[in-house]
Design an enzyme around this catalytic site. Structure first.
Site, PDB file in Angstrom:
ATOM      1  CD  GLU A   1      -8.761   2.668  -6.428  1.00 30.06           C
ATOM      2  OE1 GLU A   1      -8.914   1.436  -6.532  1.00 30.06           O
ATOM      3  OE2 GLU A   1      -8.274   3.373  -7.321  1.00 30.06           O
TER       4      GLU A   1
ATOM      5  CG  HIS B   1      -0.312  -7.335  -2.600  1.00 34.01           C
ATOM      6  ND1 HIS B   1      -1.503  -6.947  -2.028  1.00 34.01           N
ATOM      7  CD2 HIS B   1      -0.642  -8.091  -3.675  1.00 34.01           C
ATOM      8  CE1 HIS B   1      -2.507  -7.474  -2.719  1.00 34.01           C
ATOM      9  NE2 HIS B   1      -2.007  -8.161  -3.723  1.00 34.01           N
ATOM     10  CB  THR B   2       6.123  -4.041  -2.656  1.00 37.13           C
ATOM     11  OG1 THR B   2       5.905  -3.776  -4.051  1.00 37.13           O
ATOM     12  CG2 THR B   2       6.653  -5.455  -2.503  1.00 37.13           C
TER      13      THR B   2
ATOM     14  CG  LEU C   1      -4.905  -5.793 -16.991  1.00 38.29           C
ATOM     15  CD1 LEU C   1      -5.338  -6.054 -18.428  1.00 38.29           C
ATOM     16  CD2 LEU C   1      -3.436  -6.168 -16.797  1.00 38.29           C
ATOM     17  CB  SER C   2      -4.476  -0.154 -13.089  1.00 38.62           C
ATOM     18  OG  SER C   2      -3.666  -0.812 -12.176  1.00 38.62           O
TER      19      SER C   2
ATOM     20  N   GLY D   1     -11.732  -5.363 -14.005  1.00 40.25           N
ATOM     21  CA  GLY D   1     -11.645  -6.545 -13.161  1.00 40.25           C
ATOM     22  C   GLY D   1     -10.537  -7.501 -13.541  1.00 40.25           C
ATOM     23  CB  ALA D   2      -8.417  -7.770 -16.424  1.00 38.00           C
TER      24      ALA D   2
ATOM     25  CG  ASP E   1      -2.749  -0.001  -9.471  1.00 36.60           C
ATOM     26  OD1 ASP E   1      -1.671  -0.602  -9.642  1.00 36.60           O
ATOM     27  OD2 ASP E   1      -3.767  -0.538  -9.009  1.00 36.60           O
TER      28      ASP E   1
END
Length: 400
Positions: free
Chosen positions: A176, A49-50, A141-142, A138-139, A188
């Site tokens: 996105e 989240h940086t 992992l982008s 949804g894991a 990502d």
């Protein structure tokens, strides 16, 4: 499920999968594709989240990829088909593409086309696209970034746009953020576009400067496991946006452009200035300490002290759990169980509220740690996790 050696197998699968994807393209569209491309998912080693706070991150690419067979069109039509979604091809017109007009999987590739054309690349006159992916959805992992980047790279090559990896990443992020409506940062897409095999990417998300940091765990008798909890998350859900808005509020209250500008040495003073804004204080504390953790991991890896990053990973998980509050019982169970079973370090990775955790282990302990995590999930009645060893892989590339 334990997938021993999944990294090498999946890497080979990307190359072998090119012919299968090309064949499915021929079946779907009745013609040969002009090329086949691959873009990987990613694991974030440290720096969570940086990225939307202009900070530091350190992802590496997974061998798991999204593969696209693509050909150009000249009639303003975009046709999209996925081997992973039931149904035929979705047909769109370029003139109809508009932000947040599509809430299906097609929003990601369509958003890339929209972002490229909005940026002035009107040479794009349409495309036929067939996709297949081995990146778990949804894991954390982008999977969405892999989908965006593979389409962007294919169009960049076919239409000879001349864009570099970091530029494609920027456009994919815009797709996105604006088209899909998910307020994600730049990490990502940059990881998918720019990572190199055998390295982690030290990325400054403010100026997009990059350093490839050697990360060869096998040479040191170590492994990094990814534990997919199978708890699904969605970045476009409200909680992610709330965290981002809270970080922006913290920066505004502290009079800085972004929380990256709060020095680690001055954190206590900054928190004192926030007074009774307890939620904002927690978010600020996580971002500032997380940036410092990224820099610490870079220094340790460059010094050849890989095992010493283990406690830093644990610190990161504690901060994400207690300050950012985006963990969940499944992620906490992975971390606690793995550490009790002898792991060197562990933490959740990705956007949070589910997804995956990473576990740094001695190679000899893989079976022991994996079994402990699987048994812990079974004991409390959680869905069985998917566990595999992650090997730093190559970024986006043309296969055929």
């Amino acid at each position: 499920m334990s997938v021993a050696g999944a990294g090498a197998g999946a890497e080979a699968g990307a190359e072998a999968g090119a012919s299968a994807v090309a064949e499915r393209f021929r079946e779907q569209y009745g013609a040969e594709p002009e090329g086949v491309w691959a873009a990987p998912g990613r694991v974030n080693l440290i720096g969570e989240h940086t990225d939307y706070n202009d900070g530091f991150v350190m992802p590496f690419a997974l061998p798991h990829t999204t593969i696209a067979a693509v050909s150009r069109r000249t009639d303003g039509v975009l046709r999209l088909h996925s081997a992973d979604v039931e149904g035929g091809a979705v047909e769109l017109t370029l003139d109809s593409l508009a932000p947040e007009s599509d809430r299906n999987w097609t929003a990601y590739p369509a958003g890339v086309v929209w972002a490229l054309r909005e940026a002035g690349h009107t040479a794009i006159t349409g495309a036929d696209v067939h996709l297949a992916s081995t990146v778990p959805t949804g894991a954390g992992l982008s999977s969405s970034a892999a989908l965006e980047v593979v389409v962007a790279l294919a169009l960049n090559d076919l239409y000879e746009l001349g864009l570099r990896g970091w530029q494609l990443a920027r456009l994919c992020q815009r797709a996105e953020n604006v088209y899909v409506g998910a307020p994600t940062g730049i990490m990502d897409q940059t990881a998918s576009a720019c990572c190199e095999a055998g390295h982690a990417l030290f990325l400054d998300t403010r100026d997009l400067s990059q350093r490839q940091i050697p990360f060869d765990l096998a040479a040191e008798g170590m492994r990094l496991l990814v534990v997919d909890t199978r708890v699904k998350h969605a970045h476009s859900d409200g909680e992610y946006g709330k965290r981002r808005a809270g970080c922006e509020k913290g920066a505004a209250l502290l009079g800085v452009d972004a929380l990256r500008d709060v020095p680690y040495a001055e954190l206590d003073a900054a928190l004192a200035r926030l007074g009774d804004e307890e939620e904002v204080r927690r978010l600020v504390r996580h971002i500032v300490t997380e940036n410092e953790r990224v820099e610490r991991v870079v220094s340790l890896l460059q010094a050849g002290d890989t095992r010493a990053i283990g406690p830093v990973l644990v610190e990161g998980h504690t901060s994400l759990r207690d300050d950012f509050r985006i963990s969940c019982p499944e992620l906490d169970l992975v971390v606690d169980t793995a550490l009790a079973a002898g792991a060197v370090g562990a933490r959740m990775t990705g956007g949070g509220f589910g997804g995956s955790a990473i576990v740094l282990i001695e190679a000899a302990d893989e079976e022991t740690v994996t079994k402990a995590v699987e048994e812990a999930f079974a004991t409390v009645g959680f869905t069985a996790p998917r566990v595999f060893a992650a090997v730093p892989a190559a970024g986006a590339r043309r296969l055929v």
